[in-house]
Design a protein around this motif. Structure first.
Motif, PDB file in Angstrom:
ATOM      1  N   ASN A  77       0.817  -1.217   0.000  1.00 20.66           N
ATOM      2  CA  ASN A  77       0.000   0.000   0.000  1.00 20.66           C
ATOM      3  C   ASN A  77       0.854   1.272   0.000  1.00 20.66           C
ATOM      4  O   ASN A  77       0.583   2.204   0.744  1.00 20.66           O
ATOM      5  CB  ASN A  77      -0.958   0.001   1.199  1.00 20.66           C
ATOM      6  N   ASN A 113       2.526  -4.720  -3.475  1.00 23.02           N
ATOM      7  CA  ASN A 113       1.164  -5.205  -3.263  1.00 23.02           C
ATOM      8  C   ASN A 113       0.287  -4.014  -2.901  1.00 23.02           C
ATOM      9  O   ASN A 113       0.510  -3.357  -1.886  1.00 23.02           O
ATOM     10  CB  ASN A 113       1.140  -6.254  -2.147  1.00 23.02           C
ATOM     11  N   GLY A 114      -0.691  -3.706  -3.775  1.00 26.99           N
ATOM     12  CA  GLY A 114      -1.596  -2.595  -3.527  1.00 26.99           C
ATOM     13  C   GLY A 114      -0.926  -1.237  -3.632  1.00 26.99           C
ATOM     14  O   GLY A 114      -1.295  -0.303  -2.925  1.00 26.99           O
ATOM     15  N   CYS A 115       0.038  -1.096  -4.525  1.00 27.28           N
ATOM     16  CA  CYS A 115       0.818   0.141  -4.628  1.00 27.28           C
ATOM     17  C   CYS A 115       0.433   0.966  -5.852  1.00 27.28           C
ATOM     18  O   CYS A 115      -0.182   0.469  -6.785  1.00 27.28           O
ATOM     19  CB  CYS A 115       2.301  -0.195  -4.691  1.00 27.28           C
ATOM     20  N   GLU A 116       0.845   2.236  -5.826  1.00 29.61           N
ATOM     21  CA  GLU A 116       0.681   3.144  -6.949  1.00 29.61           C
ATOM     22  C   GLU A 116       2.043   3.742  -7.303  1.00 29.61           C
ATOM     23  O   GLU A 116       2.756   4.228  -6.414  1.00 29.61           O
ATOM     24  CB  GLU A 116      -0.271   4.277  -6.599  1.00 29.61           C
ATOM     25  N   GLU A 162      -2.021  -6.150  -7.632  1.00 31.32           N
ATOM     26  CA  GLU A 162      -2.958  -5.047  -7.400  1.00 31.32           C
ATOM     27  C   GLU A 162      -2.221  -3.706  -7.376  1.00 31.32           C
ATOM     28  O   GLU A 162      -2.379  -2.906  -6.465  1.00 31.32           O
ATOM     29  CB  GLU A 162      -3.739  -5.254  -6.109  1.00 31.32           C
ATOM     30  N   THR A 163      -1.398  -3.498  -8.394  1.00 31.02           N
ATOM     31  CA  THR A 163      -0.554  -2.306  -8.462  1.00 31.02           C
ATOM     32  C   THR A 163      -0.867  -1.518  -9.733  1.00 31.02           C
ATOM     33  O   THR A 163      -1.115  -2.094 -10.787  1.00 31.02           O
ATOM     34  CB  THR A 163       0.927  -2.711  -8.400  1.00 31.02           C
ATOM     35  N   GLN A 166      -3.150  -8.530 -11.560  1.00 35.94           N
ATOM     36  CA  GLN A 166      -3.955  -7.325 -11.394  1.00 35.94           C
ATOM     37  C   GLN A 166      -3.062  -6.090 -11.456  1.00 35.94           C
ATOM     38  O   GLN A 166      -3.060  -5.251 -10.569  1.00 35.94           O
ATOM     39  CB  GLN A 166      -4.768  -7.362 -10.108  1.00 35.94           C
TER      40      GLN A 166
END
Length: 186
Positions: A24, A50-53, A77-78, A104
């Protein structure tokens, strides 16, 4: 955010024989005149996201990320969005056995003045599940530019609305490449 690395790469993060874990996290608005505006990882570095921008970074090569040299980076999820490269790989560069595992992964709105608006793959064998490559632009390979004995796998991918000034709005392949595409939309 807002870091500058001139003459060496890795505007936001530089990894040398290191494999950090990012959960994140945001890597944004970083600049380098070399490689990897957001991240530069080399020499057996396998960072995991994981879950990063990763967004709005600028470099010569690999606006968002420049990954190379015998590694297995992971992106789950990036999002890699709105990055710019003056030369190749607006979003992500994968080079010399940087065999990314992407699940993802969203690569959108990136710009390369040269090759590979979204992804530039050179001598690497990444595997993608649920990949979105959209709204990227380059001179060739608006979405993905693949070359030099690369063998990527794209499962459940959408490659849409990318633009190239010369060749391959969606995909550009050359120099002994094979792409395995399943359940995908181009």
């Amino acid at each position: 955010i807002n870091n500058n690395a001139y003459g060496g790469g890795g505007g936001g993060v530089f990894c040398f024989d290191a494999s950090p874990l990012f959960f994140n996290c945001t890597i944004a608005d970083n600049i380098t005149d070399d490689v990897g505006g957001g991240l530069y990882a080399r020499d057996d570095s396998s960072p995991q996201f994981n879950g990063c921008e990763i967004f709005d970074n600028i470099s010569e090569y690999g606006g968002g990320c420049y990954l190379r040299s015998s590694s297995e980076p992971v992106m789950i999820e990036t999002s890699v969005v709105g990055n710019t490269a003056a030369n190749t790989g607006g979003g992500i560069v994968l080079k010399d056995d940087a065999n990314l595992i992407g699940d993802q992964l969203f690569v959108t709105g990136n710009i390369s003045e040269g090759l590979g608006g979204g992804l530039y793959i050179n001598n690497a064998n990444p595997v993608f599940d649920f990949l979105l490559v959209a709204d990227n632009s380059a001179s060739s390979g608006g979405g993905i530019y693949i070359r030099s004995s690369s063998f990527p796998v794209l499962n459940n991918a959408t490659i849409s609305n990318n633009s190239a000034n010369l060749y391959g709005d969606g995909l550009y392949l050359r120099d002994n490449c094979e792409v395995n595409i399943r359940n995908s939309i181009i």
